[in-house]
Enzyme design. Structure first.
Site, PDB file in Angstrom:
ATOM      1  N   ALA A  66      -5.404  83.728  32.712  1.00 22.72           N
ATOM      2  CA  ALA A  66      -6.727  83.365  32.560  1.00 22.72           C
ATOM      3  C   ALA A  66      -7.311  82.518  33.995  1.00 22.72           C
ATOM      4  O   ALA A  66      -6.996  82.460  35.335  1.00 22.72           O
ATOM      5  CB  ALA A  66      -6.300  81.337  32.183  1.00 22.72           C
ATOM      6  N   GLY A 109      -1.842  83.838  32.269  1.00 20.61           N
ATOM      7  CA  GLY A 109      -2.540  83.766  30.819  1.00 20.61           C
ATOM      8  C   GLY A 109      -2.477  85.571  30.382  1.00 20.61           C
ATOM      9  O   GLY A 109      -2.203  85.871  29.134  1.00 20.61           O
ATOM     10  N   GLU A 112       0.778  86.034  29.210  1.00 16.54           N
ATOM     11  CA  GLU A 112       1.262  85.609  27.814  1.00 16.54           C
ATOM     12  C   GLU A 112       0.538  86.603  27.275  1.00 16.54           C
ATOM     13  O   GLU A 112       1.294  86.979  26.500  1.00 16.54           O
ATOM     14  CB  GLU A 112       0.358  84.682  27.968  1.00 16.54           C
ATOM     15  N   GLU A 132       1.187  79.960  36.865  1.00 18.55           N
ATOM     16  CA  GLU A 132       0.414  78.107  36.906  1.00 18.55           C
ATOM     17  C   GLU A 132       0.776  76.915  37.714  1.00 18.55           C
ATOM     18  O   GLU A 132       0.650  76.121  38.299  1.00 18.55           O
ATOM     19  CB  GLU A 132       0.624  77.879  35.419  1.00 18.55           C
TER      20      GLU A 132
HETATM   21  N1  DAK Z   1      -8.817  84.076  38.239  1.00 14.80           N
HETATM   22  C1  DAK Z   1     -10.187  84.029  38.477  1.00 14.80           C
HETATM   23  N2  DAK Z   1     -10.477  85.313  39.699  1.00 14.80           N
HETATM   24  C2  DAK Z   1      -9.358  85.826  39.664  1.00 14.80           C
HETATM   25  C3  DAK Z   1      -8.162  84.928  39.869  1.00 14.80           C
HETATM   26  C4  DAK Z   1      -7.960  84.533  37.912  1.00 14.80           C
HETATM   27  N3  DAK Z   1      -6.752  84.386  37.551  1.00 14.80           N
HETATM   28  N4  DAK Z   1      -7.604  86.150  40.037  1.00 14.80           N
HETATM   29  C5  DAK Z   1      -7.708  86.852  40.749  1.00 14.80           C
HETATM   30  N5  DAK Z   1      -9.418  87.090  40.712  1.00 14.80           N
HETATM   31  C6  DAK Z   1     -10.129  87.367  41.529  1.00 14.80           C
HETATM   32  C7  DAK Z   1      -9.925  86.772  43.208  1.00 14.80           C
HETATM   33  O1  DAK Z   1     -11.307  85.573  43.436  1.00 14.80           O
HETATM   34  C8  DAK Z   1     -10.943  87.332  43.883  1.00 14.80           C
HETATM   35  O2  DAK Z   1     -12.017  87.574  43.625  1.00 14.80           O
HETATM   36  P1  DAK Z   1     -12.733  87.768  45.245  1.00 14.80           P
HETATM   37  O3  DAK Z   1     -13.000  86.831  45.625  1.00 14.80           O
HETATM   38  O4  DAK Z   1     -13.206  88.807  45.014  1.00 14.80           O
HETATM   39  O5  DAK Z   1     -14.955  86.953  44.546  1.00 14.80           O
HETATM   40  C9  DAK Z   1     -10.357  88.766  43.238  1.00 14.80           C
HETATM   41  O6  DAK Z   1     -10.134  88.317  41.989  1.00 14.80           O
HETATM   42  C10 DAK Z   1      -9.116  89.540  44.312  1.00 14.80           C
HETATM   43  O7  DAK Z   1      -7.997  88.736  44.223  1.00 14.80           O
HETATM   44  P2  DAK Z   1      -7.285  88.780  45.761  1.00 14.80           P
HETATM   45  O8  DAK Z   1      -8.941  88.907  46.688  1.00 14.80           O
HETATM   46  O9  DAK Z   1      -7.063  87.165  45.531  1.00 14.80           O
HETATM   47  O10 DAK Z   1      -6.533  90.028  45.630  1.00 14.80           O
HETATM   48  P3  DAK Z   1      -5.038  89.991  46.540  1.00 14.80           P
HETATM   49  O11 DAK Z   1      -4.697  91.619  46.233  1.00 14.80           O
HETATM   50  O12 DAK Z   1      -5.381  89.505  47.646  1.00 14.80           O
HETATM   51  O13 DAK Z   1      -4.204  88.763  45.318  1.00 14.80           O
HETATM   52  C11 DAK Z   1      -3.366  88.345  43.173  1.00 14.80           C
HETATM   53  C12 DAK Z   1      -3.883  89.633  44.256  1.00 14.80           C
HETATM   54  C13 DAK Z   1      -3.072  88.607  41.923  1.00 14.80           C
HETATM   55  C14 DAK Z   1      -2.772  88.014  44.071  1.00 14.80           C
HETATM   56  C15 DAK Z   1      -4.520  87.128  43.820  1.00 14.80           C
HETATM   57  O14 DAK Z   1      -5.667  87.203  43.696  1.00 14.80           O
HETATM   58  C16 DAK Z   1      -4.129  85.602  42.291  1.00 14.80           C
HETATM   59  O15 DAK Z   1      -3.136  84.991  43.292  1.00 14.80           O
HETATM   60  N6  DAK Z   1      -4.130  85.213  41.962  1.00 14.80           N
HETATM   61  C17 DAK Z   1      -4.068  83.947  40.999  1.00 14.80           C
HETATM   62  C18 DAK Z   1      -3.833  84.531  39.686  1.00 14.80           C
HETATM   63  C19 DAK Z   1      -2.486  83.177  39.213  1.00 14.80           C
HETATM   64  O16 DAK Z   1      -2.761  82.113  40.090  1.00 14.80           O
HETATM   65  N7  DAK Z   1      -2.867  82.916  38.109  1.00 14.80           N
HETATM   66  C20 DAK Z   1      -2.925  82.687  36.780  1.00 14.80           C
HETATM   67  C21 DAK Z   1      -4.024  82.097  36.827  1.00 14.80           C
HETATM   68  S1  DAK Z   1      -3.506  80.329  35.182  1.00 14.80           S
HETATM   69  C22 DAK Z   1      -5.074  79.320  28.233  1.00 14.80           C
HETATM   70  C23 DAK Z   1      -4.835  79.805  28.522  1.00 14.80           C
HETATM   71  C24 DAK Z   1      -4.128  80.611  29.009  1.00 14.80           C
HETATM   72  C25 DAK Z   1      -4.402  79.697  30.802  1.00 14.80           C
HETATM   73  C26 DAK Z   1      -4.993  78.559  30.541  1.00 14.80           C
HETATM   74  C27 DAK Z   1      -5.505  78.322  29.114  1.00 14.80           C
HETATM   75  N8  DAK Z   1      -5.955  78.519  26.950  1.00 14.80           N
HETATM   76  C28 DAK Z   1      -6.150  79.024  25.123  1.00 14.80           C
HETATM   77  C29 DAK Z   1      -6.106  77.349  27.267  1.00 14.80           C
HETATM   78  C30 DAK Z   1      -3.484  80.370  31.780  1.00 14.80           C
HETATM   79  C31 DAK Z   1      -3.391  80.111  33.158  1.00 14.80           C
HETATM   80  C32 DAK Z   1      -3.678  80.588  34.050  1.00 14.80           C
HETATM   81  O17 DAK Z   1      -3.428  82.088  33.881  1.00 14.80           O
END
Ligand code: DAK
Length: 258
Positions: A66, A109, A112, A132
């Site tokens: 997400a 997400g 999911e 998360e």
């Molecule tokens: N959100 C926003 N931006 C994201 C992102 C994310 N989840 N994942 C990646 N990006 C963005 C990065 O910020 C970066 O943006 P810029 O800096 O270029 O502007 C761009 O995508 C490229 O990412 P990286 O530069 O970080 O690329 P790398 O290859 O170095 O790393 C990575 C890739 C996937 C390992 C890394 O980007 C990463 O760790 N990303 C976050 C992964 C994460 O924590 N995902 C879980 C998020 S929490 C809900 C339903 C579902 C959910 C919540 C609520 N409701 C219905 C209410 C779910 C929650 C989640 O998923």
């Protein structure tokens, strides 16, 4: 269906494709994007020209979760008022087969969403995970439930507590993924499988989906009753007569979904 900002859609040979299209942020799912995905799925579910729905991501990832930017400042009252889970829940009511072609990152997400599909094909280089916990939260759109049903409690807790990423090979061994495919062939092979399903009798596919989903969550006896009801129902279809007559007449059946 051309008014979308965050997805692309197309229909070819009875297969509708939804492409997650925010590649600069690895297809991070913001709320309007989730609404677009659901809107497209619901429209394809009603469209007689579509038999199978296929979901994939543009760029380096299926979806890295997400959108963290969008939710960083949210509080519980925002969630209560926005009720974003109501959108996600609608996926459970799609009757047609939904296939997911996963590659790159399938996280949070995004994972999911992939798990909400009926079957998943993955590129060999895919990383899966629920990070998360590293953000101080936990999965909320079915992740703890669907992962645990597939892996069992102890393995699920390991991945959910650590937030570690696991490989496509692990995902295959866990039964999350149906098949691993070389990255350059992922789209082609998933589409070929989707076309194969699109040629099966559509009423059988949807009633089988309903019965199999029942098996996941309900006692055997309840599932058997639904299976029997669906079995009877198919004998009211033209496709049942066509399928059986074609067999007896030694020819290929021509299914109409009626
Ligand atoms: N959100 C926003 N931006 C994201 C992102 C994310 N989840 N994942 C990646 N990006 C963005 C990065 O910020 C970066 O943006 P810029 O800096 O270029 O502007 C761009 O995508 C490229 O990412 P990286 O530069 O970080 O690329 P790398 O290859 O170095 O790393 C990575 C890739 C996937 C390992 C890394 O980007 C990463 O760790 N990303 C976050 C992964 C994460 O924590 N995902 C879980 C998020 S929490 C809900 C339903 C579902 C959910 C919540 C609520 N409701 C219905 C209410 C779910 C929650 C989640 O998923």
């Amino acid at each position: 269906m051309s008014d979308f900002s965050f997805i692309k859609t197309s229909v070819d040979e009875q297969v509708a494709t939804i492409v997650l299209n925010r590649p600069k942020v690895l297809n991070a799912l913001n709320r309007p994007m989730v609404t677009e995905i659901i809107t497209a799925m619901e429209a394809f579910d009603k469209d007689e020209a579509v038999k199978v729905i296929l979901l994939r991501g543009e760029g380096r990832a299926f979806a890295a979760g997400a959108d963290i930017d969008e939710m960083a400042n949210d509080g519980p009252i925002d969630f209560e008022l926005l009720n974003p889970f109501a959108e996600w829940d609608k996926i459970n009511f799609i009757k047609k087969p939904i296939l997911c072609a996963a590659h790159g990152f399938v996280l949070g997400g995004g994972f999911e969403l992939a798990l909400a599909c009926d079957m998943m094909f993955a590129a060999e280089n895919t990383s899966f995970g629920f990070p998360e916990v590293t953000l101080g939260v936990m999965p909320g759109a079915g992740g703890t439930q669907r992962l645990t049903k597939l892996l069992g409690k102890t393995k699920a807790l390991h991945w959910l507590w650590t937030g570690d990423k696991f490989s496509a090979k692990d995902a295959l061994d866990y039964g999350i993924v149906n098949r691993l495919i070389a990255p350059e062939l992922l789209q082609e092979e998933t589409e070929a499988y989707a076309r194969r399903l699109a040629n099966q009798p559509p009423l059988s596919l949807r009633l089988i989906k309903e019965a199999v989903n029942k098996a996941v969550d309900h006692p055997l006896e309840e599932g058997m009753q639904l299976e029997r009801k669906n079995f009877y129902l198919l004998f009211a279809s033209e496709d049942q007569k066509e399928g059986m007559n074609a067999f007896l007449e030694k020819r290929r059946p021509n299914f109409k979904g009626k």
